[in-house]
Write a protein that holds these residues in place. Structure first.
Motif, PDB file in Angstrom:
ATOM      1  N   GLY A  34       0.849  -1.204  -0.036  1.00 62.24           N
ATOM      2  CA  GLY A  34       0.068   0.018  -0.045  1.00 62.24           C
ATOM      3  C   GLY A  34       0.754   1.408  -0.137  1.00 62.24           C
ATOM      4  N   ASP A  35       1.775   1.099   0.761  1.00 62.57           N
ATOM      5  CA  ASP A  35       2.778   2.382   0.818  1.00 62.57           C
ATOM      6  C   ASP A  35       3.332   2.672  -0.641  1.00 62.57           C
ATOM      7  OD1 ASP A  35       2.144   2.961   3.366  1.00 62.57           O
ATOM      8  OD2 ASP A  35       3.934   1.882   4.353  1.00 62.57           O
ATOM      9  N   HIS A  36       3.849   1.565  -0.945  1.00 61.06           N
ATOM     10  CA  HIS A  36       4.651   1.423  -2.287  1.00 61.06           C
ATOM     11  C   HIS A  36       3.636   2.020  -3.363  1.00 61.06           C
ATOM     12  CE1 HIS A  36       7.034   0.321  -5.690  1.00 61.06           C
ATOM     13  NE2 HIS A  36       6.286  -0.606  -6.292  1.00 61.06           N
ATOM     14  N   TYR A  37       2.421   1.699  -3.512  1.00 58.76           N
ATOM     15  CA  TYR A  37       1.514   2.036  -4.500  1.00 58.76           C
ATOM     16  C   TYR A  37       0.973   3.604  -4.467  1.00 58.76           C
ATOM     17  CZ  TYR A  37       0.539  -2.806  -5.784  1.00 58.76           C
ATOM     18  OH  TYR A  37       0.508  -4.150  -6.077  1.00 58.76           O
ATOM     19  N   GLN A  38       1.228   4.094  -3.205  1.00 59.34           N
ATOM     20  CA  GLN A  38       0.710   5.406  -2.703  1.00 59.34           C
ATOM     21  C   GLN A  38       2.055   6.212  -3.239  1.00 59.34           C
ATOM     22  OE1 GLN A  38      -0.101   5.551   1.236  1.00 59.34           O
ATOM     23  NE2 GLN A  38      -2.098   6.187   0.887  1.00 59.34           N
ATOM     24  N   ARG A  39       3.180   5.756  -3.110  1.00 57.82           N
ATOM     25  CA  ARG A  39       4.318   6.643  -3.534  1.00 57.82           C
ATOM     26  C   ARG A  39       4.743   6.511  -5.370  1.00 57.82           C
ATOM     27  NH1 ARG A  39       8.503   3.621  -1.525  1.00 57.82           N
ATOM     28  NH2 ARG A  39       7.558   2.513  -0.002  1.00 57.82           N
ATOM     29  N   VAL A  40       4.555   5.287  -5.726  1.00 54.40           N
ATOM     30  CA  VAL A  40       4.926   5.189  -7.092  1.00 54.40           C
ATOM     31  C   VAL A  40       3.751   5.484  -7.812  1.00 54.40           C
ATOM     32  CG1 VAL A  40       5.414   3.294  -8.744  1.00 54.40           C
ATOM     33  CG2 VAL A  40       6.500   3.204  -6.652  1.00 54.40           C
ATOM     34  N   ASN A  41       2.517   5.044  -7.723  1.00 55.71           N
ATOM     35  CA  ASN A  41       1.442   5.416  -8.590  1.00 55.71           C
ATOM     36  C   ASN A  41       0.784   6.604  -8.396  1.00 55.71           C
ATOM     37  OD1 ASN A  41       2.251   2.929  -9.817  1.00 55.71           O
ATOM     38  ND2 ASN A  41       0.595   1.828  -8.785  1.00 55.71           N
ATOM     39  N   HIS A  42       1.157   7.227  -7.187  1.00 55.22           N
ATOM     40  CA  HIS A  42       0.115   8.506  -6.676  1.00 55.22           C
ATOM     41  C   HIS A  42      -1.190   8.029  -6.497  1.00 55.22           C
ATOM     42  CE1 HIS A  42       3.718  10.682  -7.132  1.00 55.22           C
ATOM     43  NE2 HIS A  42       4.008  10.356  -8.370  1.00 55.22           N
ATOM     44  N   ALA A  43      -1.461   6.961  -6.154  1.00 55.21           N
ATOM     45  CA  ALA A  43      -2.955   6.531  -5.779  1.00 55.21           C
ATOM     46  C   ALA A  43      -3.375   6.997  -4.642  1.00 55.21           C
ATOM     47  CB  ALA A  43      -2.911   4.989  -5.773  1.00 55.21           C
ATOM     48  N   ASN A  44      -4.715   7.279  -4.296  1.00 53.14           N
ATOM     49  CA  ASN A  44      -5.039   7.905  -2.900  1.00 53.14           C
ATOM     50  C   ASN A  44      -4.865   6.531  -2.185  1.00 53.14           C
ATOM     51  OD1 ASN A  44      -7.346   6.108  -3.505  1.00 53.14           O
ATOM     52  ND2 ASN A  44      -8.751   7.814  -3.971  1.00 53.14           N
ATOM     53  N   GLU A  45      -5.018   6.639  -1.058  1.00 55.07           N
ATOM     54  CA  GLU A  45      -4.917   5.659   0.214  1.00 55.07           C
ATOM     55  C   GLU A  45      -5.964   4.602   0.103  1.00 55.07           C
ATOM     56  OE1 GLU A  45      -4.890   5.502   5.080  1.00 55.07           O
ATOM     57  OE2 GLU A  45      -4.600   7.332   4.095  1.00 55.07           O
ATOM     58  N   ILE A  46      -7.301   4.922  -0.148  1.00 47.40           N
ATOM     59  CA  ILE A  46      -8.067   3.683  -0.406  1.00 47.40           C
ATOM     60  C   ILE A  46      -7.985   2.925  -1.549  1.00 47.40           C
ATOM     61  CG2 ILE A  46     -10.538   3.452  -0.402  1.00 47.40           C
ATOM     62  CD1 ILE A  46     -11.144   5.895   0.946  1.00 47.40           C
ATOM     63  N   ALA A  47      -7.733   3.324  -2.742  1.00 46.67           N
ATOM     64  CA  ALA A  47      -7.239   2.833  -3.868  1.00 46.67           C
ATOM     65  C   ALA A  47      -6.087   1.755  -3.771  1.00 46.67           C
ATOM     66  CB  ALA A  47      -7.273   3.776  -4.921  1.00 46.67           C
ATOM     67  N   ALA A  48      -4.928   2.659  -3.095  1.00 43.95           N
ATOM     68  CA  ALA A  48      -3.864   1.654  -2.878  1.00 43.95           C
ATOM     69  C   ALA A  48      -3.990   0.333  -1.862  1.00 43.95           C
ATOM     70  CB  ALA A  48      -2.797   2.548  -2.291  1.00 43.95           C
ATOM     71  N   TRP A  49      -4.751   0.799  -1.021  1.00 44.66           N
ATOM     72  CA  TRP A  49      -4.893  -0.246   0.059  1.00 44.66           C
ATOM     73  C   TRP A  49      -5.816  -1.551  -0.565  1.00 44.66           C
ATOM     74  CZ3 TRP A  49      -3.038  -2.439   4.147  1.00 44.66           C
ATOM     75  CH2 TRP A  49      -3.865  -3.225   5.037  1.00 44.66           C
ATOM     76  N   LYS A  50      -6.744  -1.399  -1.367  1.00 39.28           N
ATOM     77  CA  LYS A  50      -7.613  -2.306  -2.007  1.00 39.28           C
ATOM     78  C   LYS A  50      -6.808  -3.002  -2.809  1.00 39.28           C
ATOM     79  CE  LYS A  50     -12.113   0.019  -2.023  1.00 39.28           C
ATOM     80  NZ  LYS A  50     -13.376   0.412  -2.834  1.00 39.28           N
ATOM     81  N   MET A  51      -5.952  -2.353  -3.552  1.00 38.03           N
ATOM     82  CA  MET A  51      -5.024  -3.212  -4.693  1.00 38.03           C
ATOM     83  C   MET A  51      -4.054  -4.008  -3.720  1.00 38.03           C
ATOM     84  SD  MET A  51      -3.943  -0.684  -7.624  1.00 38.03           S
ATOM     85  CE  MET A  51      -3.262   0.568  -6.567  1.00 38.03           C
ATOM     86  N   ALA A  52      -3.358  -3.528  -2.743  1.00 39.80           N
ATOM     87  CA  ALA A  52      -2.723  -4.338  -1.811  1.00 39.80           C
ATOM     88  C   ALA A  52      -3.289  -5.398  -1.049  1.00 39.80           C
ATOM     89  CB  ALA A  52      -1.989  -3.439  -0.754  1.00 39.80           C
ATOM     90  N   VAL A  53      -4.420  -5.310  -0.740  1.00 40.96           N
ATOM     91  CA  VAL A  53      -5.251  -6.313  -0.207  1.00 40.96           C
ATOM     92  C   VAL A  53      -5.607  -7.467  -1.288  1.00 40.96           C
ATOM     93  CG1 VAL A  53      -7.582  -7.129   1.039  1.00 40.96           C
ATOM     94  CG2 VAL A  53      -6.296  -5.164   1.919  1.00 40.96           C
ATOM     95  N   GLU A  54      -6.202  -7.187  -2.104  1.00 41.21           N
ATOM     96  CA  GLU A  54      -6.495  -8.003  -3.255  1.00 41.21           C
ATOM     97  C   GLU A  54      -5.340  -8.655  -3.558  1.00 41.21           C
ATOM     98  OE1 GLU A  54      -7.296  -7.048  -7.701  1.00 41.21           O
ATOM     99  OE2 GLU A  54      -8.786  -6.239  -6.671  1.00 41.21           O
ATOM    100  N   GLU A  55      -3.967  -8.221  -3.683  1.00 38.05           N
ATOM    101  CA  GLU A  55      -2.569  -8.926  -4.150  1.00 38.05           C
ATOM    102  C   GLU A  55      -2.295  -9.878  -2.984  1.00 38.05           C
ATOM    103  OE1 GLU A  55       1.663  -7.546  -5.839  1.00 38.05           O
ATOM    104  OE2 GLU A  55      -0.313  -6.448  -6.396  1.00 38.05           O
ATOM    105  N   THR A  56      -2.482  -9.486  -1.573  1.00 33.14           N
ATOM    106  CA  THR A  56      -1.817 -10.587  -0.800  1.00 33.14           C
ATOM    107  C   THR A  56      -2.943 -11.373  -0.307  1.00 33.14           C
ATOM    108  OG1 THR A  56      -2.380  -8.725   0.825  1.00 33.14           O
ATOM    109  CG2 THR A  56      -0.375  -8.833  -0.202  1.00 33.14           C
TER     110      THR A  56
END
Length: 87
Positions: A34-56
């Motif tokens: 989630g932290d990585h997605y926020q830094r690299v993709n400039h995604a908002n916190e909710i979208a980054a967390w959803k992607m991270a949970v889906e992936e893990t």
């Protein structure tokens, strides 16, 4: 809490809701992703967390009902103890 009764001796498992499996995710990896997605993709916190949970996420067999979807209720527990005692 309302429990569903399957039969006179069994209730639907409250952990997996009768499926025998449930989905978990790795919290530590999800936080790092989630932290990585926020830094690299400039995604908002909710979208980054959803992607991270889906992936893990992964599916795990229920430990409470051992994958069969139902657990003994109070009457079933008493019956099981009596049968075990006389067996």
């Amino acid at each position: 809490m309302q429990t569903k009764t399957v039969s006179k001796l069994y209730n639907v498992c409250p952990l997996c809701h009768g499926t025998g499996k449930y989905e978990e995710y790795d919290d530590h990896k999800a936080n790092m992703l989630g932290d990585h997605y926020q830094r690299v993709n400039h995604a908002n916190e909710i979208a980054a967390w959803k992607m991270a949970v889906e992936e893990t996420s992964y599916t795990k067999e229920c430990t409470k009902c051992h994958g069969n979807g139902h657990v003994l209720n109070d009457e079933g527990q008493r019956m099981y103890k009596m049968l075990k005692q006389y067996a």
